[in-house]
Design a protein around this motif. Structure first.
Motif, PDB file in Angstrom:
ATOM      1  N   GLY A 100       5.115  -3.604  -0.308  1.00 41.25           N
ATOM      2  CA  GLY A 100       5.402  -2.400  -1.083  1.00 41.25           C
ATOM      3  C   GLY A 100       4.195  -1.908  -1.858  1.00 41.25           C
ATOM      4  O   GLY A 100       3.912  -0.711  -1.898  1.00 41.25           O
ATOM      5  N   VAL A 101       3.465  -2.845  -2.463  1.00 38.69           N
ATOM      6  CA  VAL A 101       2.287  -2.477  -3.249  1.00 38.69           C
ATOM      7  C   VAL A 101       1.231  -1.827  -2.365  1.00 38.69           C
ATOM      8  O   VAL A 101       0.649  -0.796  -2.715  1.00 38.69           O
ATOM      9  N   SER A 102       0.964  -2.422  -1.207  1.00 35.34           N
ATOM     10  CA  SER A 102      -0.054  -1.876  -0.315  1.00 35.34           C
ATOM     11  C   SER A 102       0.365  -0.531   0.261  1.00 35.34           C
ATOM     12  O   SER A 102      -0.474   0.350   0.473  1.00 35.34           O
ATOM     13  N   PHE A 103       1.672  -0.347   0.493  1.00 33.59           N
ATOM     14  CA  PHE A 103       2.162   0.934   0.996  1.00 33.59           C
ATOM     15  C   PHE A 103       1.938   2.037  -0.039  1.00 33.59           C
ATOM     16  O   PHE A 103       1.414   3.119   0.290  1.00 33.59           O
ATOM     17  N   ILE A 104       2.294   1.776  -1.294  1.00 33.21           N
ATOM     18  CA  ILE A 104       2.092   2.760  -2.361  1.00 33.21           C
ATOM     19  C   ILE A 104       0.606   3.039  -2.565  1.00 33.21           C
ATOM     20  O   ILE A 104       0.184   4.193  -2.718  1.00 33.21           O
ATOM     21  N   ALA A 105      -0.200   1.966  -2.547  1.00 37.88           N
ATOM     22  CA  ALA A 105      -1.646   2.131  -2.704  1.00 37.88           C
ATOM     23  C   ALA A 105      -2.216   2.991  -1.580  1.00 37.88           C
ATOM     24  O   ALA A 105      -3.084   3.845  -1.810  1.00 37.88           O
ATOM     25  N   LEU A 106      -1.723   2.783  -0.376  1.00 38.08           N
ATOM     26  CA  LEU A 106      -2.190   3.547   0.777  1.00 38.08           C
ATOM     27  C   LEU A 106      -1.910   5.036   0.597  1.00 38.08           C
ATOM     28  O   LEU A 106      -2.780   5.887   0.851  1.00 38.08           O
ATOM     29  N   LEU A 107      -0.717   5.380   0.129  1.00 38.52           N
ATOM     30  CA  LEU A 107      -0.362   6.782  -0.098  1.00 38.52           C
ATOM     31  C   LEU A 107      -1.215   7.397  -1.205  1.00 38.52           C
ATOM     32  O   LEU A 107      -1.664   8.547  -1.095  1.00 38.52           O
ATOM     33  N   PHE A 114      -7.487  13.097   0.756  1.00 38.27           N
ATOM     34  CA  PHE A 114      -7.120  14.385   1.333  1.00 38.27           C
ATOM     35  C   PHE A 114      -7.426  15.532   0.375  1.00 38.27           C
ATOM     36  O   PHE A 114      -7.920  16.580   0.798  1.00 38.27           O
ATOM     37  N   TYR A 115      -7.128  15.344  -0.909  1.00 36.06           N
ATOM     38  CA  TYR A 115      -7.350  16.419  -1.869  1.00 36.06           C
ATOM     39  C   TYR A 115      -8.819  16.852  -1.872  1.00 36.06           C
ATOM     40  O   TYR A 115      -9.119  18.047  -1.739  1.00 36.06           O
ATOM     41  N   GLN A 156     -10.352  13.455   8.937  1.00 31.87           N
ATOM     42  CA  GLN A 156      -9.065  12.947   8.463  1.00 31.87           C
ATOM     43  C   GLN A 156      -8.808  11.527   8.963  1.00 31.87           C
ATOM     44  O   GLN A 156      -8.358  10.654   8.215  1.00 31.87           O
ATOM     45  N   ALA A 157      -9.113  11.297  10.237  1.00 33.17           N
ATOM     46  CA  ALA A 157      -8.864   9.984  10.833  1.00 33.17           C
ATOM     47  C   ALA A 157      -9.757   8.907  10.234  1.00 33.17           C
ATOM     48  O   ALA A 157      -9.391   7.727  10.223  1.00 33.17           O
ATOM     49  N   LEU A 158     -10.912   9.301   9.725  1.00 31.91           N
ATOM     50  CA  LEU A 158     -11.837   8.327   9.139  1.00 31.91           C
ATOM     51  C   LEU A 158     -11.202   7.556   7.980  1.00 31.91           C
ATOM     52  O   LEU A 158     -11.593   6.422   7.702  1.00 31.91           O
ATOM     53  N   PHE A 159     -10.242   8.193   7.309  1.00 30.47           N
ATOM     54  CA  PHE A 159      -9.585   7.490   6.205  1.00 30.47           C
ATOM     55  C   PHE A 159      -8.914   6.220   6.699  1.00 30.47           C
ATOM     56  O   PHE A 159      -9.100   5.133   6.120  1.00 30.47           O
ATOM     57  N   PHE A 160      -8.124   6.330   7.775  1.00 32.39           N
ATOM     58  CA  PHE A 160      -7.392   5.162   8.274  1.00 32.39           C
ATOM     59  C   PHE A 160      -8.329   4.160   8.944  1.00 32.39           C
ATOM     60  O   PHE A 160      -8.089   2.952   8.892  1.00 32.39           O
ATOM     61  N   GLY A 162     -11.388   3.631   7.940  1.00 33.80           N
ATOM     62  CA  GLY A 162     -12.095   2.973   6.850  1.00 33.80           C
ATOM     63  C   GLY A 162     -11.227   2.054   6.017  1.00 33.80           C
ATOM     64  O   GLY A 162     -11.661   0.966   5.623  1.00 33.80           O
ATOM     65  N   ILE A 163      -9.977   2.470   5.755  1.00 33.88           N
ATOM     66  CA  ILE A 163      -9.132   1.724   4.822  1.00 33.88           C
ATOM     67  C   ILE A 163      -8.805   0.328   5.343  1.00 33.88           C
ATOM     68  O   ILE A 163      -8.637  -0.613   4.562  1.00 33.88           O
ATOM     69  N   ILE A 164      -8.735   0.156   6.658  1.00 38.10           N
ATOM     70  CA  ILE A 164      -8.368  -1.154   7.210  1.00 38.10           C
ATOM     71  C   ILE A 164      -9.509  -2.164   7.089  1.00 38.10           C
ATOM     72  O   ILE A 164      -9.304  -3.357   7.304  1.00 38.10           O
ATOM     73  N   PHE A 165     -10.707  -1.696   6.751  1.00 40.18           N
ATOM     74  CA  PHE A 165     -11.818  -2.610   6.499  1.00 40.18           C
ATOM     75  C   PHE A 165     -11.939  -2.950   5.005  1.00 40.18           C
ATOM     76  O   PHE A 165     -12.705  -3.846   4.648  1.00 40.18           O
ATOM     77  N   VAL A 166     -11.183  -2.233   4.180  1.00 42.74           N
ATOM     78  CA  VAL A 166     -11.286  -2.405   2.726  1.00 42.74           C
ATOM     79  C   VAL A 166     -10.031  -3.054   2.147  1.00 42.74           C
ATOM     80  O   VAL A 166     -10.113  -4.000   1.353  1.00 42.74           O
ATOM     81  N   LEU A 167      -8.870  -2.553   2.540  1.00 41.06           N
ATOM     82  CA  LEU A 167      -7.598  -2.989   1.961  1.00 41.06           C
ATOM     83  C   LEU A 167      -6.859  -3.912   2.924  1.00 41.06           C
ATOM     84  O   LEU A 167      -6.585  -3.515   4.068  1.00 41.06           O
ATOM     85  N   PRO A 168      -6.537  -5.131   2.501  1.00 41.83           N
ATOM     86  CA  PRO A 168      -5.686  -5.978   3.353  1.00 41.83           C
ATOM     87  C   PRO A 168      -4.328  -5.300   3.520  1.00 41.83           C
ATOM     88  O   PRO A 168      -3.665  -4.982   2.524  1.00 41.83           O
ATOM     89  N   ILE A 169      -3.933  -5.061   4.738  1.00 40.22           N
ATOM     90  CA  ILE A 169      -2.686  -4.319   4.938  1.00 40.22           C
ATOM     91  C   ILE A 169      -1.965  -4.812   6.190  1.00 40.22           C
ATOM     92  O   ILE A 169      -2.566  -5.030   7.244  1.00 40.22           O
ATOM     93  N   HIS A 170      -0.679  -5.023   6.030  1.00 40.08           N
ATOM     94  CA  HIS A 170       0.187  -5.420   7.126  1.00 40.08           C
ATOM     95  C   HIS A 170       0.490  -4.181   7.973  1.00 40.08           C
ATOM     96  O   HIS A 170       0.496  -3.058   7.468  1.00 40.08           O
ATOM     97  N   TYR A 171       0.762  -4.396   9.257  1.00 42.83           N
ATOM     98  CA  TYR A 171       0.999  -3.250  10.127  1.00 42.83           C
ATOM     99  C   TYR A 171       2.257  -2.464   9.749  1.00 42.83           C
ATOM    100  O   TYR A 171       2.353  -1.261  10.029  1.00 42.83           O
TER     101      TYR A 171
END
Length: 255
Positions: A100-107, A114-115, A156-160, A162-171
């Protein structure tokens, strides 16, 4: 060494093709379903007549973006297969609470990314090269939601990527965020206000972006650059000061 490279390359191409099919199917199912529901079943008489020529252009641009998004997604899969990313599959690694924490952080991170990206794309020197394709239809429809210029799609795609190299995230939170992004974008481009005026007096209406918020952006290019939340628009002065009370009316320009 050469055999390993060929194996990786072949798998990348197969993943690219499969993901392209998934992304295109998702686009037509969600956009088509939303279009059918709101333009035919729950017909809005205030809408101007649809110009299918412009919708066709949105579809063509979206298909081109699907090629780009699918390739970027295939790169993510390849990176995971090679052990280069921080994606993981075992929930026990960080615990259930972290999903849940990683999902909220991702958003939150995606909304900020995006802004600033979106606001930059509206600079006069960049707009025609990077963002005009998304606005060329005038009034948006669900089909506009993923119609971007190719370079914008890459950024836009660069965000996703890049984020997988920075934030530990489950699929699971990653895929959930992609689904939320898709549905959110489609409903934000529906072209009319989905909610009653009273909605904007509560905290949901004040802090979350909906179709009214984004339709104002398509009519007033210098306002409303956020994706999910109104936070950055409010903090940086790009929120319409009359947003809560503004009533959207149909305009003569057809879509």
């Amino acid at each position: 060494m050469q055999q390993n490279f060929l194996f990786i390359f072949n798998k990348l191409c197969l993943d690219w093709l499969a993901l392209f099919g998934i992304i295109v199917s998702r686009y037509f199912l969600i956009c088509g379903g939303t279009h059918l529901l709101f333009y035919f079943i729950l017909l809005k008489p205030r809408r101007q007549p649809l110009i299918w020529k412009k919708i066709k252009k949105d579809m063509e641009l979206s298909l081109l973006c699907a090629v780009i998004f699918a390739f970027c997604a295939a790169l993510v899969v390849t990176g995971y297969d090679l052990g280069f990313t921080r994606l993981y599959t075992s929930i026990d690694k960080y615990g259930l609470w972290y999903l849940g924490v990683s999902f909220i952080a991702l958003l939150i991170f995606q909304d900020a990314y995006f802004y600033f990206m979106h606001r930059l794309f509206h600079h006069p020197l960049l707009f025609k090269k990077l963002h005009y394709g998304h606005h060329r239809s005038g009034e948006p429809t669900p089909w506009t939601s993923f119609a971007f210029d190719p370079l914008e799609a890459v950024i836009q795609a660069l965000f996703f990527i890049g984020i997988i190299f920075v934030l530990p995230i489950h699929y699971i939170p990653l895929l959930t965020a992609l689904i939320v992004m898709t549905v959110w974008a489609v409903f934000n481009h529906i072209g009319f206000d989905l909610f009653p005026p009273s909605f904007y007096s509560n905290w949901l209406g004040k802090w979350f972006i909906g179709s009214k918020h984004h339709l104002i952006h398509h009519r007033k290019y210098t306002l409303h650059y956020g994706l999910y939340f109104t936070f950055w628009d409010k903090v940086l002065g790009t929120q319409d000061l009359n947003y809560d009370n503004e009533k959207l009316v149909s305009i003569k320009k057809q879509i």
